[in-house]
Design a protein around this motif. Structure first.
Motif, PDB file in Angstrom:
ATOM      1  N   VAL A 155      66.424 -29.605   3.604  1.00 40.31           N
ATOM      2  CA  VAL A 155      66.568 -28.177   3.076  1.00 40.31           C
ATOM      3  C   VAL A 155      67.504 -27.255   3.769  1.00 40.31           C
ATOM      4  O   VAL A 155      67.645 -27.947   5.323  1.00 40.31           O
ATOM      5  CB  VAL A 155      65.280 -27.308   2.696  1.00 40.31           C
ATOM      6  N   ASP A 156      68.042 -26.370   3.810  1.00 47.45           N
ATOM      7  CA  ASP A 156      68.984 -25.354   4.396  1.00 47.45           C
ATOM      8  C   ASP A 156      68.205 -24.733   5.398  1.00 47.45           C
ATOM      9  O   ASP A 156      67.093 -24.229   5.092  1.00 47.45           O
ATOM     10  CB  ASP A 156      69.847 -24.724   3.766  1.00 47.45           C
ATOM     11  N   ASP A 157      68.331 -24.835   6.585  1.00 48.30           N
ATOM     12  CA  ASP A 157      67.786 -23.966   7.472  1.00 48.30           C
ATOM     13  C   ASP A 157      68.449 -22.881   8.044  1.00 48.30           C
ATOM     14  O   ASP A 157      69.514 -23.101   8.720  1.00 48.30           O
ATOM     15  CB  ASP A 157      67.349 -24.991   9.134  1.00 48.30           C
ATOM     16  N   TYR A 158      68.401 -21.772   7.383  1.00 48.56           N
ATOM     17  CA  TYR A 158      69.088 -20.697   7.467  1.00 48.56           C
ATOM     18  C   TYR A 158      69.082 -20.029   8.968  1.00 48.56           C
ATOM     19  O   TYR A 158      70.102 -19.466   9.514  1.00 48.56           O
ATOM     20  CB  TYR A 158      68.834 -19.459   6.418  1.00 48.56           C
ATOM     21  N   SER A 196      69.239 -21.752  11.907  1.00 47.47           N
ATOM     22  CA  SER A 196      69.894 -22.623  12.762  1.00 47.47           C
ATOM     23  C   SER A 196      71.207 -22.612  11.998  1.00 47.47           C
ATOM     24  O   SER A 196      72.184 -23.430  12.499  1.00 47.47           O
ATOM     25  CB  SER A 196      69.184 -23.530  13.152  1.00 47.47           C
ATOM     26  N   LEU A 197      71.619 -22.327  10.817  1.00 48.34           N
ATOM     27  CA  LEU A 197      72.748 -22.926  10.077  1.00 48.34           C
ATOM     28  C   LEU A 197      72.997 -24.091  10.246  1.00 48.34           C
ATOM     29  O   LEU A 197      73.815 -24.587  10.321  1.00 48.34           O
ATOM     30  CB  LEU A 197      73.916 -21.995  10.539  1.00 48.34           C
ATOM     31  N   ASN A 198      71.885 -24.912   9.693  1.00 45.13           N
ATOM     32  CA  ASN A 198      71.875 -26.392   9.879  1.00 45.13           C
ATOM     33  C   ASN A 198      70.897 -26.914   8.727  1.00 45.13           C
ATOM     34  O   ASN A 198      70.411 -26.476   7.963  1.00 45.13           O
ATOM     35  CB  ASN A 198      71.384 -26.824  11.244  1.00 45.13           C
ATOM     36  N   VAL A 199      70.722 -28.394   8.823  1.00 43.63           N
ATOM     37  CA  VAL A 199      69.748 -29.083   7.913  1.00 43.63           C
ATOM     38  C   VAL A 199      68.408 -29.114   8.505  1.00 43.63           C
ATOM     39  O   VAL A 199      68.194 -29.601   9.695  1.00 43.63           O
ATOM     40  CB  VAL A 199      70.403 -30.236   7.601  1.00 43.63           C
ATOM     41  N   LEU A 200      67.177 -28.851   7.745  1.00 42.34           N
ATOM     42  CA  LEU A 200      66.015 -29.056   8.190  1.00 42.34           C
ATOM     43  C   LEU A 200      65.351 -30.151   7.355  1.00 42.34           C
ATOM     44  O   LEU A 200      65.096 -30.044   6.264  1.00 42.34           O
ATOM     45  CB  LEU A 200      64.979 -27.826   7.949  1.00 42.34           C
ATOM     46  N   PRO A 201      65.049 -31.384   8.098  1.00 46.14           N
ATOM     47  CA  PRO A 201      64.405 -32.499   7.506  1.00 46.14           C
ATOM     48  C   PRO A 201      63.045 -32.236   7.529  1.00 46.14           C
ATOM     49  O   PRO A 201      62.474 -31.697   8.442  1.00 46.14           O
ATOM     50  CB  PRO A 201      64.772 -33.714   8.646  1.00 46.14           C
ATOM     51  N   ILE A 202      62.245 -32.538   6.342  1.00 45.89           N
ATOM     52  CA  ILE A 202      60.873 -32.418   6.090  1.00 45.89           C
ATOM     53  C   ILE A 202      60.089 -33.541   5.746  1.00 45.89           C
ATOM     54  O   ILE A 202      60.699 -34.261   4.737  1.00 45.89           O
ATOM     55  CB  ILE A 202      60.744 -31.281   5.291  1.00 45.89           C
ATOM     56  N   GLU A 203      59.230 -33.913   6.354  1.00 42.36           N
ATOM     57  CA  GLU A 203      58.363 -35.310   6.038  1.00 42.36           C
ATOM     58  C   GLU A 203      57.084 -34.865   5.741  1.00 42.36           C
ATOM     59  O   GLU A 203      56.579 -33.946   6.469  1.00 42.36           O
ATOM     60  CB  GLU A 203      58.358 -36.272   7.186  1.00 42.36           C
TER      61      GLU A 203
END
Length: 127
Positions: free
Chosen positions: A62-65, A67-74
């Motif tokens: 998902v978008d990590d707003y 840090s303006l990055n991608v957030l991986p979730i397991e």
């Protein structure tokens, strides 16, 4: 979207005692992943899935707003909630520049190991 109650009924029929008794050995992965998908969509996230032969799979990106990055979730179910291979590889890969990753499971403690943060499954509502 999906209905978690209907999914649970289809998967477990009349044998829902494991859910009611909080059986940690029971694999509730499909239910957990559905609950998380519902919650993330309700918070306005677009959901992406990652799967590469050399790296492995991650349930959600998902978008990590912040840090303006991608957030991986397991999403994990059962006792092996620290058993995954793709998340650490993604976090170490300098091409992706991911700053953190989340693991949600039925573990009751909040812990951290490097860039990976472990949360109880119900913490997904706070993303």
């Amino acid at each position: 979207m999906n209905d978690v109650g209907l999914l649970t009924n289809i998967l477990y029929k009349n044998n829902i005692s494991a859910i009611f008794n909080d059986a940690t050995g029971m694999n509730l992965g499909a239910v957990y992943e559905t609950v998380v998908a519902e919650e993330l969509k309700c918070h306005g996230y677009d959901l992406y899935y990652y799967d590469r032969k050399k790296v492995g799979e991650v349930d959600y990106l998902v978008d990590d707003y912040e840090s303006l990055n991608v957030l991986p979730i397991e999403i994990k179910s059962g006792k092996d909630y620290k058993n995954f291979r793709a998340l650490p590889k993604l976090l170490l890969d300098q091409n992706y520049k991911m700053t953190k990753g989340y693991v949600f499971s039925n573990e009751r403690k909040v812990t951290e190991d490097g860039k990976i943060k472990y949360y109880p499954i119900y913490f997904v509502m706070f993303i």
